[in-house]
Design a protein around this motif. Structure first.
Motif, PDB file in Angstrom:
ATOM      1  N   ILE A  92      -5.028   4.391 -10.035  1.00  0.00           N
ATOM      2  CA  ILE A  92      -4.303   5.806  -9.588  1.00  0.00           C
ATOM      3  C   ILE A  92      -4.722   6.351  -8.899  1.00  0.00           C
ATOM      4  N   ILE A  93      -5.886   6.550  -8.400  1.00  0.00           N
ATOM      5  CA  ILE A  93      -6.464   6.920  -7.778  1.00  0.00           C
ATOM      6  C   ILE A  93      -6.025   6.450  -5.957  1.00  0.00           C
ATOM      7  N   LYS A  94      -5.946   5.254  -5.453  1.00  0.00           N
ATOM      8  CA  LYS A  94      -5.443   4.351  -4.741  1.00  0.00           C
ATOM      9  C   LYS A  94      -3.972   4.836  -4.907  1.00  0.00           C
ATOM     10  N   MET A  95      -3.095   4.035  -5.705  1.00  0.00           N
ATOM     11  CA  MET A  95      -1.884   4.533  -5.692  1.00  0.00           C
ATOM     12  C   MET A  95      -1.138   5.789  -5.469  1.00  0.00           C
ATOM     13  N   ILE A  96      -2.346   7.124  -6.226  1.00  0.00           N
ATOM     14  CA  ILE A  96      -1.554   8.750  -5.243  1.00  0.00           C
ATOM     15  C   ILE A  96      -2.077   8.679  -3.959  1.00  0.00           C
ATOM     16  N   ALA A  97      -3.965   8.382  -3.615  1.00  0.00           N
ATOM     17  CA  ALA A  97      -3.480   7.998  -2.157  1.00  0.00           C
ATOM     18  C   ALA A  97      -2.458   7.396  -1.292  1.00  0.00           C
ATOM     19  N   ILE A 145       9.644   4.055  -5.569  1.00  0.00           N
ATOM     20  CA  ILE A 145       8.115   3.130  -4.252  1.00  0.00           C
ATOM     21  C   ILE A 145       7.451   2.323  -5.510  1.00  0.00           C
ATOM     22  N   GLY A 146       6.961   3.122  -5.823  1.00  0.00           N
ATOM     23  CA  GLY A 146       6.034   2.397  -7.068  1.00  0.00           C
ATOM     24  C   GLY A 146       6.698   1.368  -7.750  1.00  0.00           C
ATOM     25  N   LEU A 147       7.315   1.821  -8.836  1.00  0.00           N
ATOM     26  CA  LEU A 147       8.681   1.150 -10.108  1.00  0.00           C
ATOM     27  C   LEU A 147       9.041  -0.492  -8.876  1.00  0.00           C
ATOM     28  N   LEU A 148       9.696  -0.194  -8.187  1.00  0.00           N
ATOM     29  CA  LEU A 148      10.437  -1.373  -7.724  1.00  0.00           C
ATOM     30  C   LEU A 148       9.865  -2.590  -6.412  1.00  0.00           C
ATOM     31  N   GLY A 149       9.084  -1.260  -5.805  1.00  0.00           N
ATOM     32  CA  GLY A 149       8.229  -2.633  -4.911  1.00  0.00           C
ATOM     33  C   GLY A 149       9.080  -1.947  -3.422  1.00  0.00           C
ATOM     34  N   THR A 150       8.282  -2.219  -2.571  1.00  0.00           N
ATOM     35  CA  THR A 150       8.611  -1.820  -1.158  1.00  0.00           C
ATOM     36  C   THR A 150      10.106  -2.383  -0.852  1.00  0.00           C
ATOM     37  N   SER A 200       8.683   6.630   4.840  1.00  0.00           N
ATOM     38  CA  SER A 200       7.558   6.831   3.459  1.00  0.00           C
ATOM     39  C   SER A 200       7.548   5.190   2.308  1.00  0.00           C
ATOM     40  N   CYS A 201       8.705   5.042   2.182  1.00  0.00           N
ATOM     41  CA  CYS A 201       8.332   3.308   1.482  1.00  0.00           C
ATOM     42  C   CYS A 201       7.842   2.143   2.197  1.00  0.00           C
ATOM     43  N   LEU A 202       7.740   2.161   3.832  1.00  0.00           N
ATOM     44  CA  LEU A 202       7.319   1.363   4.371  1.00  0.00           C
ATOM     45  C   LEU A 202       6.055   1.241   4.434  1.00  0.00           C
ATOM     46  N   VAL A 203       5.141   2.635   4.192  1.00  0.00           N
ATOM     47  CA  VAL A 203       4.172   3.008   4.362  1.00  0.00           C
ATOM     48  C   VAL A 203       2.766   2.546   3.019  1.00  0.00           C
ATOM     49  N   SER A 204       3.923   3.596   1.694  1.00  0.00           N
ATOM     50  CA  SER A 204       3.192   3.356   0.607  1.00  0.00           C
ATOM     51  C   SER A 204       3.760   2.407  -0.397  1.00  0.00           C
ATOM     52  N   GLY A 205       4.585   1.576  -0.301  1.00  0.00           N
ATOM     53  CA  GLY A 205       5.409   0.268  -0.055  1.00  0.00           C
ATOM     54  C   GLY A 205       4.183  -0.824  -0.911  1.00  0.00           C
ATOM     55  N   PRO A 206       3.673  -1.625   0.411  1.00  0.00           N
ATOM     56  CA  PRO A 206       2.546  -2.163   0.374  1.00  0.00           C
ATOM     57  C   PRO A 206       1.310  -1.718   0.077  1.00  0.00           C
ATOM     58  N   LEU A 207       0.610  -0.404   0.273  1.00  0.00           N
ATOM     59  CA  LEU A 207      -0.265  -0.069  -0.507  1.00  0.00           C
ATOM     60  C   LEU A 207      -1.085   0.015  -1.295  1.00  0.00           C
ATOM     61  N   ILE A 208       0.324   0.646  -1.573  1.00  0.00           N
ATOM     62  CA  ILE A 208       0.548   0.458  -3.501  1.00  0.00           C
ATOM     63  C   ILE A 208       0.411  -1.095  -4.263  1.00  0.00           C
ATOM     64  N   LYS A 209       0.854  -1.721  -3.298  1.00  0.00           N
ATOM     65  CA  LYS A 209       0.955  -3.063  -4.079  1.00  0.00           C
ATOM     66  C   LYS A 209      -0.591  -4.002  -4.204  1.00  0.00           C
TER      67      LYS A 209
END
Length: 186
Positions: A114-119, A49-54, A99-108
């Motif tokens: 790093i703290i926001k990414m982990i959250a 999710i982090g490397l490939l994007g949503t 998880s992908c649909l929630v985390s992907g846009p937030l990671i972007k």
């Protein structure tokens, strides 16, 4: 004549998706037996999710699920098939899509913090936990007997929170380190 926008998928995207399907499967096989196996699957999912994007990670996880559904042994314990994916604990595997649909846009939006990414990843994990636990309770109560939410959480979630947060932290660190080499879709 109307012009239609076509979505193109590059060979590079296909290669990344295929690579991460393999990584997720391999990480699923690295397992410590428990009620629900303790694997490196969460690490691989959130790294994808982090490397490939949503978009690309969604297709990666979907393809992984479909491979498992048709019987390719990509799940923990070298298992695959309908019974695994739609069994009591299958909701946690299907929950990876959420998880992908929630985390992907937030990671972007985290822009490498790093703290926001982990959250963002932890939030996606908890969405997976909620979906998987609801699935577990419904199927368990339908097929086996009666189980409450707290009992289900005690079996399927509580023992895994700390190991999963460690895996997510490692996934976020790896994502930050490798993101300059992998062009994401966001």
């Amino acid at each position: 004549m109307k012009s239609q926008a076509k979505t193109k998928i590059s060979v590079q995207s296909i290669a990344y998706i295929a690579l991460f399907i393999a990584i997720i499967a391999i990480c699923s096989w690295i397992s410590i037996p428990f009620t629900v196996p303790l694997t490196l699957q969460i690490f691989a999912i959130f790294t994808a999710i982090g490397l490939l994007g949503t978009k690309r990670s969604f297709f990666c996880i979907l393809a992984y699920l479909l491979l498992g559904l048709v019987g390719v042994p990509v799940f923990s314990g070298f298992r695959g098939g309908f019974a695994v994916l739609f069994g009591n604990t299958g909701g946690y595997i299907v929950g990876f899509l959420l998880s992908c649909l929630v985390s992907g846009p937030l990671i972007k939006k985290s822009k490498g913090n790093i703290i926001k990414m982990i959250a963002s990843m932890v939030l996606g994990l908890f969405v997976c936990y909620i979906f998987g636990t609801a699935w577990f309770v419904c199927l368990y109560n339908l097929n086996t007997g009666s189980i409450g939410i707290i009992s289900a959480l005690s079996i399927c979630v509580f023992p895994f929170i700390i190991p999963d947060i460690i895996k997510i932290t490692l996934a976020a660190l790896l994502t930050k380190r490798l993101s300059k080499y992998i062009r994401t879709d966001f």
